[in-house]
Scaffold this motif. Structure first.
Motif, PDB file in Angstrom:
ATOM      1  N   ALA A   1      -5.817  -0.200   4.090  1.00  0.00           N
ATOM      2  CA  ALA A   1      -6.939   0.701   4.342  1.00  0.00           C
ATOM      3  C   ALA A   1      -6.678   1.573   5.567  1.00  0.00           C
ATOM      4  N   ALA A   2      -5.872   1.060   6.508  1.00  0.00           N
ATOM      5  CA  ALA A   2      -5.495   1.826   7.696  1.00  0.00           C
ATOM      6  C   ALA A   2      -4.307   2.738   7.443  1.00  0.00           C
ATOM      7  N   GLY A   3      -3.860   2.823   6.196  1.00  0.00           N
ATOM      8  CA  GLY A   3      -2.799   3.756   5.836  1.00  0.00           C
ATOM      9  C   GLY A   3      -1.402   3.190   5.827  1.00  0.00           C
ATOM     10  N   ALA A   4      -1.258   1.874   5.995  1.00  0.00           N
ATOM     11  CA  ALA A   4       0.076   1.274   6.058  1.00  0.00           C
ATOM     12  C   ALA A   4       0.684   1.120   4.657  1.00  0.00           C
ATOM     13  N   ASP A   5       2.020   1.099   4.606  1.00  0.00           N
ATOM     14  CA  ASP A   5       2.752   0.731   3.394  1.00  0.00           C
ATOM     15  C   ASP A   5       3.004  -0.774   3.494  1.00  0.00           C
ATOM     16  N   VAL A   6       2.205  -1.541   2.774  1.00  0.00           N
ATOM     17  CA  VAL A   6       2.181  -2.990   2.925  1.00  0.00           C
ATOM     18  C   VAL A   6       3.123  -3.639   1.909  1.00  0.00           C
ATOM     19  N   HIS A   7       4.029  -4.477   2.418  1.00  0.00           N
ATOM     20  CA  HIS A   7       4.956  -5.229   1.568  1.00  0.00           C
ATOM     21  C   HIS A   7       4.558  -6.698   1.637  1.00  0.00           C
ATOM     22  N   VAL A   8       4.160  -7.226   0.477  1.00  0.00           N
ATOM     23  CA  VAL A   8       3.692  -8.603   0.377  1.00  0.00           C
ATOM     24  C   VAL A   8       4.815  -9.465  -0.192  1.00  0.00           C
ATOM     25  N   TYR A   9       5.165 -10.537   0.507  1.00  0.00           N
ATOM     26  CA  TYR A   9       6.188 -11.478   0.053  1.00  0.00           C
ATOM     27  C   TYR A   9       5.496 -12.800  -0.271  1.00  0.00           C
ATOM     28  N   ALA A  10       5.573 -13.222  -1.544  1.00  0.00           N
ATOM     29  CA  ALA A  10       4.900 -14.462  -1.944  1.00  0.00           C
ATOM     30  C   ALA A  10       5.524 -15.018  -3.220  1.00  0.00           C
ATOM     31  N   LYS A  11       5.686 -16.352  -3.268  1.00  0.00           N
ATOM     32  CA  LYS A  11       6.150 -17.012  -4.489  1.00  0.00           C
ATOM     33  C   LYS A  11       5.016 -17.090  -5.500  1.00  0.00           C
ATOM     34  N   ASP A  12       3.804 -17.369  -5.007  1.00  0.00           N
ATOM     35  CA  ASP A  12       2.625 -17.452  -5.871  1.00  0.00           C
ATOM     36  C   ASP A  12       1.535 -16.586  -5.261  1.00  0.00           C
ATOM     37  N   VAL A  13       0.711 -15.996  -6.129  1.00  0.00           N
ATOM     38  CA  VAL A  13      -0.378 -15.154  -5.629  1.00  0.00           C
ATOM     39  C   VAL A  13      -1.713 -15.699  -6.120  1.00  0.00           C
ATOM     40  N   SER A  14      -2.715 -15.619  -5.269  1.00  0.00           N
ATOM     41  CA  SER A  14      -4.073 -16.054  -5.594  1.00  0.00           C
ATOM     42  C   SER A  14      -4.752 -15.005  -6.473  1.00  0.00           C
ATOM     43  N   PRO A  15      -5.839 -15.387  -7.124  1.00  0.00           N
ATOM     44  CA  PRO A  15      -6.594 -14.378  -7.906  1.00  0.00           C
ATOM     45  C   PRO A  15      -7.027 -13.196  -7.047  1.00  0.00           C
ATOM     46  N   GLU A  16      -7.365 -13.453  -5.779  1.00  0.00           N
ATOM     47  CA  GLU A  16      -7.788 -12.355  -4.886  1.00  0.00           C
ATOM     48  C   GLU A  16      -6.644 -11.388  -4.628  1.00  0.00           C
ATOM     49  N   MET A  17      -5.428 -11.935  -4.396  1.00  0.00           N
ATOM     50  CA  MET A  17      -4.278 -11.063  -4.177  1.00  0.00           C
ATOM     51  C   MET A  17      -3.923 -10.304  -5.448  1.00  0.00           C
ATOM     52  N   GLU A  18      -4.006 -10.975  -6.566  1.00  0.00           N
ATOM     53  CA  GLU A  18      -3.691 -10.330  -7.841  1.00  0.00           C
ATOM     54  C   GLU A  18      -4.665  -9.186  -8.120  1.00  0.00           C
ATOM     55  N   ALA A  19      -5.949  -9.420  -7.852  1.00  0.00           N
ATOM     56  CA  ALA A  19      -6.944  -8.368  -8.071  1.00  0.00           C
ATOM     57  C   ALA A  19      -6.700  -7.181  -7.147  1.00  0.00           C
ATOM     58  N   LEU A  20      -6.317  -7.462  -5.894  1.00  0.00           N
ATOM     59  CA  LEU A  20      -6.030  -6.385  -4.947  1.00  0.00           C
ATOM     60  C   LEU A  20      -4.856  -5.553  -5.403  1.00  0.00           C
ATOM     61  N   LEU A  21      -3.795  -6.206  -5.845  1.00  0.00           N
ATOM     62  CA  LEU A  21      -2.610  -5.482  -6.287  1.00  0.00           C
ATOM     63  C   LEU A  21      -2.901  -4.649  -7.530  1.00  0.00           C
ATOM     64  N   THR A  22      -3.846  -5.106  -8.345  1.00  0.00           N
ATOM     65  CA  THR A  22      -4.200  -4.371  -9.572  1.00  0.00           C
ATOM     66  C   THR A  22      -5.013  -3.118  -9.259  1.00  0.00           C
ATOM     67  N   ARG A  23      -6.013  -3.265  -8.403  1.00  0.00           N
ATOM     68  CA  ARG A  23      -6.903  -2.118  -8.124  1.00  0.00           C
ATOM     69  C   ARG A  23      -6.383  -1.215  -7.022  1.00  0.00           C
ATOM     70  N   GLY A  24      -5.535  -1.724  -6.127  1.00  0.00           N
ATOM     71  CA  GLY A  24      -5.045  -0.934  -5.011  1.00  0.00           C
ATOM     72  C   GLY A  24      -6.048  -0.883  -3.872  1.00  0.00           C
ATOM     73  N   ALA A  25      -5.648  -0.315  -2.760  1.00  0.00           N
ATOM     74  CA  ALA A  25      -6.499  -0.230  -1.578  1.00  0.00           C
ATOM     75  C   ALA A  25      -7.022   1.185  -1.400  1.00  0.00           C
ATOM     76  N   ALA A  26      -7.938   1.354  -0.443  1.00  0.00           N
ATOM     77  CA  ALA A  26      -8.550   2.660  -0.205  1.00  0.00           C
ATOM     78  C   ALA A  26      -7.545   3.677   0.298  1.00  0.00           C
ATOM     79  N   SER A  27      -6.469   3.213   0.895  1.00  0.00           N
ATOM     80  CA  SER A  27      -5.443   4.103   1.437  1.00  0.00           C
ATOM     81  C   SER A  27      -4.138   3.313   1.464  1.00  0.00           C
ATOM     82  N   GLY A  28      -3.045   3.956   1.911  1.00  0.00           N
ATOM     83  CA  GLY A  28      -1.774   3.258   2.018  1.00  0.00           C
ATOM     84  C   GLY A  28      -1.245   2.803   0.659  1.00  0.00           C
TER      85      GLY A  28
END
Length: 488
Positions: A51-78
């Motif tokens: 949301a602050a405009g960063a290019d965020v790189h997420v490293y994870a073996k498993d993702v939670s439903p919350e992370m999966e939903a975020l990656l699907t819809r995207g953020a307000a910026s960045g």
């Protein structure tokens, strides 16, 4: 006794008290941020960074439903990019920030050490020992952003503060912030730094806490820029007489706070509390012009002359008084001087000590079962003794609530005079020292015992005295107060 006169003196208290942490607003637009972990907590931090405009790189073996939903819809910026698997050490090189949600101390230590070695600010969620910075609560009116931190000591308190601020900042403030950004360059080009530019932004701020800006707002502000850019005369100064209340900063009016925030110079009395002064604009010059009975004091003539001098220099002057400036605050003399000098002035009323005392004791000063009138009087004359011109017979009326300001030194003589005029010696009386401040002290008794009240002997601070049957129930409040302070 003739008191020596002193000149108004500039006080130089620290502009900023000690900070537990330094609030810094970091621009992340287009910068790379690392988030290690796929949990719900990691998802929230990833969304915040994006949301602050960063290019965020997420490293994870498993993702939670919350992370999966975020990656699907995207953020307000960045941007958000998922990398399946553990974070590689080389991913930290050149990153702006690094966040991890670590399951174990060893995992947290490894991530923290790698980030520190790479020179990247690091935060391991819920593990303060592995954090170089903390995330606080946020009020978002972007481009206006308010951050609140308790340095991890009381997150719930931080959230409560956020909710309080949310109610004070209207959603339309975001639109005003955007409008300010849009016209800032034009203001810098057309208006010279100093009086004209500040005058524009002060006019702007007057509207920023109201309704959302309309389409015509830009044209109106553009006209104001043109008007100020052609003004040849320096901005005229003004004086605002502000009531600082009894001492507790929470009892200030919003208008009083705004006046303190806009002041160039503040002329304040001895009785104004430090917490009230703390709300003033940091850049404002503060001059102590206190007048206290029995102490070296500034002459009123010097204060009047200083107000006029500063206003004629184009300054915004705040004359800050305790209580209400119109009640025993000598505002009449100051207003007369300002009128004579042609200086524009405004009055911001404050909560007077009598009202604050009544609220603290839970007493109605005009309870219809006890009083048909209320009278505020001063406890001493210019000569230092009891004022002889008061209607003493009227003050002794049993249906009157009497409040005496500045009566600590004349309380005994006052009680004797009231009883001589017919007041019942058993009439309830109260006295409060340091009202609404730390160290507040209360006494309850009768008119006859007022002369021997310990509170009058054991304090050097201001004392407010009240007499009347309305204070019969105040004894309960005084005892409860003594019990609470003794326990503390």
């Amino acid at each position: 006794m003739q008191l020596a006169s002193r000149k108004p003196s500039e006080q130089a208290p620290p502009r900023m008290a000690a900070l537990a942490t330094l609030p810094v607003f970091l621009s992340l637009v287009g910068k790379r941020a690392i988030v290690a972990g796929g949990s719900a907590a990691a998802a929230w931090k990833a969304e915040l960074l994006a949301a602050a405009g960063a290019d965020v790189h997420v490293y994870a073996k498993d993702v939670s439903p919350e992370m999966e939903a975020l990656l699907t819809r995207g953020a307000a910026s960045g941007t958000l990019t998922l990398h399946a698997g553990l974070w590689p050490v080389e991913s930290l090189a050149g990153a702006a920030v690094a966040i991890a949600d670590a399951e174990s101390e060893d995992e947290a230590s490894a991530f923290y050490s790698a980030a520190v070695q790479a020179g990247v600010p690091v935060n391991v969620i819920d593990k303060p020992a592995f954090c170089q910075f903390q995330f606080g609560a946020i009020v978002n009116r972007s481009p206006v952003v308010v951050g609140i931190s308790t340095t991890g000591a009381a997150p719930i308190l931080g959230q409560a503060i956020r909710r309080r601020i949310e109610t004070l900042l209207p959603p339309a403030l975001a639109l005003w912030g955007q409008l300010a950004s849009a016209i800032r360059e034009r203001v810098g080009e057309r208006l010279a730094a100093g009086g004209a530019r500040r005058a524009f932004w002060e006019k702007f701020v007057d509207h920023a806490f109201g309704p959302a800006p309309t389409r015509s707002e830009f044209r109106r502000l553009d006209h104001l820029i043109d008007l100020l850019s052609t003004r040849s005369q320096p901005r005229a100064g003004c004086v605002t007489l502000v009531g600082g209340g009894p001492g507790n900063a929470e009892l200030l009016t919003l208008k009083a706070v705004r006046a303190l925030q806009a002041a160039d110079v503040i002329l304040y009395d001895d009785l104004v509390s430090d917490e009230v002064l703390e709300l003033a604009r940091r850049e404002a010059k503060r001059l102590l012009v206190g007048k206290r009975g029995g102490r070296e004091s500034c002459r009123q003539e010097d204060i009047n002359a200083l107000m006029v001098k500063l206003a004629r220099q184009g300054r915004r002057v705040v004359r800050l008084k305790s209580g209400d400036p119109m009640i025993f605050g000598r505002a009449g003399e100051e207003m007369a001087q300002l009128e004579q000098a042609g200086i524009p002035f405004e009055i911001v009323p404050g909560i007077t000590a009598a009202s604050a005392m009544a609220a603290a004791l839970g007493v109605s000063l005009t309870h219809r079962d006890h009083a048909h009138s209320v009278r505020f009087v001063t406890g001493h004359s210019r000569a230092g003794g009891l004022p002889e011109t008061l209607d003493w017979r009227g003050l002794a009326d049993p249906d009157t609530t009497l409040v005496i300001y500045m009566g600590g030194r004349t309380a005994g003589a006052l009680a004797t005079r009231l009883m001589a005029e017919g007041a019942n010696a058993h009439t309830p009386a109260v006295a409060v020292a340091h009202l609404s401040r730390a160290g507040e002290t209360r006494w309850h008794g009768t008119l006859a015992t007022l002369r021997e009240a310990d509170i009058l002997l054991n304090t050097t601070g201001p004392v407010l005295i009240a007499v009347g049957t309305a204070f019969a129930r105040a004894a309960v409040e005084v005892r409860a107060h003594h019990s609470a302070t003794s326990t503390a």
